[in-house]
Design an enzyme around this catalytic site. Structure first.
Site, short mmCIF file in Angstrom:
data_model
loop_
_atom_site.label_atom_id
_atom_site.label_comp_id
_atom_site.label_asym_id
_atom_site.label_seq_id
_atom_site.Cartn_x
_atom_site.Cartn_y
_atom_site.Cartn_z
N ASP A 20 71.73 -47.46 79.91
CA ASP A 20 71.78 -48.26 78.69
C ASP A 20 72.68 -49.47 78.88
O ASP A 20 73.61 -49.47 79.68
CB ASP A 20 72.30 -47.38 77.53
CG ASP A 20 72.02 -48.01 76.17
OD1 ASP A 20 71.10 -48.84 76.07
OD2 ASP A 20 72.74 -47.67 75.21
N ASN A 68 61.35 -46.35 72.25
CA ASN A 68 61.33 -47.71 72.80
C ASN A 68 59.96 -48.38 72.66
O ASN A 68 59.85 -49.60 72.74
CB ASN A 68 61.74 -47.72 74.28
CG ASN A 68 63.20 -47.39 74.53
OD1 ASN A 68 63.56 -46.84 75.57
ND2 ASN A 68 64.08 -47.72 73.58
N SER A 196 70.40 -39.78 72.36
CA SER A 196 69.18 -40.56 72.16
C SER A 196 67.90 -39.84 72.63
O SER A 196 67.08 -40.42 73.36
CB SER A 196 69.31 -41.93 72.84
OG SER A 196 70.39 -42.66 72.29
C1 IPE Z 1 68.13 -44.84 75.39
O1 IPE Z 1 68.63 -46.10 75.11
C2 IPE Z 1 66.80 -44.95 76.08
C3 IPE Z 1 66.83 -45.39 77.45
C4 IPE Z 1 67.90 -45.69 78.14
C5 IPE Z 1 65.55 -45.47 78.11
P1 IPE Z 1 68.38 -46.80 73.70
O2 IPE Z 1 69.05 -48.11 73.76
O3 IPE Z 1 66.93 -46.80 73.39
O4 IPE Z 1 69.10 -45.80 72.70
P2 IPE Z 1 69.76 -46.07 71.28
O5 IPE Z 1 68.77 -46.85 70.50
O6 IPE Z 1 71.01 -46.87 71.53
O7 IPE Z 1 70.07 -44.73 70.74
C1 IPE Z 2 68.53 -49.95 78.27
O1 IPE Z 2 69.11 -51.10 77.78
C2 IPE Z 2 67.08 -50.13 78.63
C3 IPE Z 2 66.16 -49.37 77.76
C4 IPE Z 2 66.50 -48.77 76.67
C5 IPE Z 2 64.80 -49.32 78.17
P1 IPE Z 2 68.94 -51.60 76.28
O2 IPE Z 2 67.76 -52.52 76.25
O3 IPE Z 2 68.88 -50.50 75.32
O4 IPE Z 2 70.27 -52.43 76.13
P2 IPE Z 2 71.20 -52.52 74.84
O5 IPE Z 2 71.54 -51.13 74.42
O6 IPE Z 2 70.43 -53.25 73.80
O7 IPE Z 2 72.40 -53.26 75.32
MG MG Z 3 70.32 -49.51 74.29
#
Ligand code: IPE
Ligand code: IPE
Ligand code: MG
Length: 251
Positions: A20, A68, A196
């Site tokens: 993340d 996602n 998550s």
């Molecule tokens: C969790 O990250 C999913 C992945 C890393 C693939 P998210 O960014 O989607 O999770 P939340 O929304 O912060 O809980």
């Molecule tokens: C993780 O990074 C990638 C996925 C969830 C696929 P994020 O895109 O969630 O990055 P933040 O949490 O917005 O910084």
């Molecule tokens: Mg994220």
């Protein structure tokens, strides 16, 4: 270097990572979220290599959750493109290093071409035993449990399963990758203290390690730090410390 503090005989067998922080990493640099994801791909490459070098046997990477799918279309497309690109550029090296690829999730939602590429990579590497690399893609922990429950109900209906016999072991055998051990260590980058919807069943007794490092900055040294931290913990599984330290005595 931290690696010298690692005990080679206590490397966690299964490490799972919630990758993340790509978006925040990019935002801090006034770059687009997509650039953050692209930078995150470098971390995937480095961490797969690093985990293999450190002797981790199973590495599960949360690449894309069911939730996602609701992100902006363009971002979803970029994430899918990156997975595709990873397979194109890394599978040869993975195969050479004895790494077996697996995927968990509702893969039927992926574009047919990507699905085919994943299936081909899984098939090509299925005999490798150095390390198993699991991509959780289009994955949700609750969905995995529901999918298991559906298959259990069907087997019960067909007379293949006696519901009275259903226990945790049989239930777990219906999950997406029943042959793999539960994660010993669950790492989350990007600071958030939540699961998550990741591996809900399997993390029951995993050690959690949350770091402020954003995923695009995460490298082997950060993985080593997490492993050192893990090795300093006592896993008690509900027992007392005395019981864990002297399992044979009636502590
Ligand atoms: C969790 O990250 C999913 C992945 C890393 C693939 P998210 O960014 O989607 O999770 P939340 O929304 O912060 O809980
Ligand atoms: C993780 O990074 C990638 C996925 C969830 C696929 P994020 O895109 O969630 O990055 P933040 O949490 O917005 O910084
Ligand atoms: Mg994220």
């Amino acid at each position: 270097m931290a690696q010298r503090r690692l005990q080679p005989d206590r490397i966690p067998r299964h490490v799972a990572i919630i990758m993340d922080g790509n978006g925040r990493w990019a935002e801090a640099r006034e770059r687009s979220r997509n650039e953050g994801h692209r930078a995150g791909l470098e971390s995937v490459r480095a961490v797969v290599r690093g985990a293999h070098e450190l002797g981790v046997k199973v590495l599960t990477l949360y690449a894309f959750s069911l939730e996602n799918w609701d992100r902006p279309k363009e971002e979803v497309e970029q994430l899918m493109r990156l997975l595709d690109r990873y397979l194109d550029s890394e599978i040869d090296e993975c195969h050479r290093n004895g790494i077996r690829l697996r995927a968990i999730g509702r893969l039927d939602r992926l574009a047919p071409a990507l699905r085919k590429k994943i299936d081909a990579a899984i098939e090509r590497t299925h005999e490798n035993r150095e390390m198993t690399l699991v991509f959780a893609v289009s994955y949700g922990g609750r969905a995995e449990i529901v999918d298991a429950a559906q298959r259990i109900a069907r087997d019960a209906e067909d007379g293949k399963l006696d519901v009275n016999q259903l226990d945790e072991k049989i239930f777990a055998s219906y999950l997406y990758a029943p042959d793999l051990p539960d994660p010993d260590l669950l790492i989350r980058t990007g600071s958030e203290s939540r699961v998550s919807n990741f591996l809900l069943w399997q993390v029951a007794y995993s050690e959690l390690y949350i770091t402020g490092t954003m995923w695009p900055d995460f490298r082997k040294t950060h993985l080593v730090e997490a492993l050192v931290d893990y090795q300093n913990r006592e896993r008690r599984y509900g027992l007392t410390s005395a019981q864990v330290r002297a399992p044979s005595e009636d502590a």
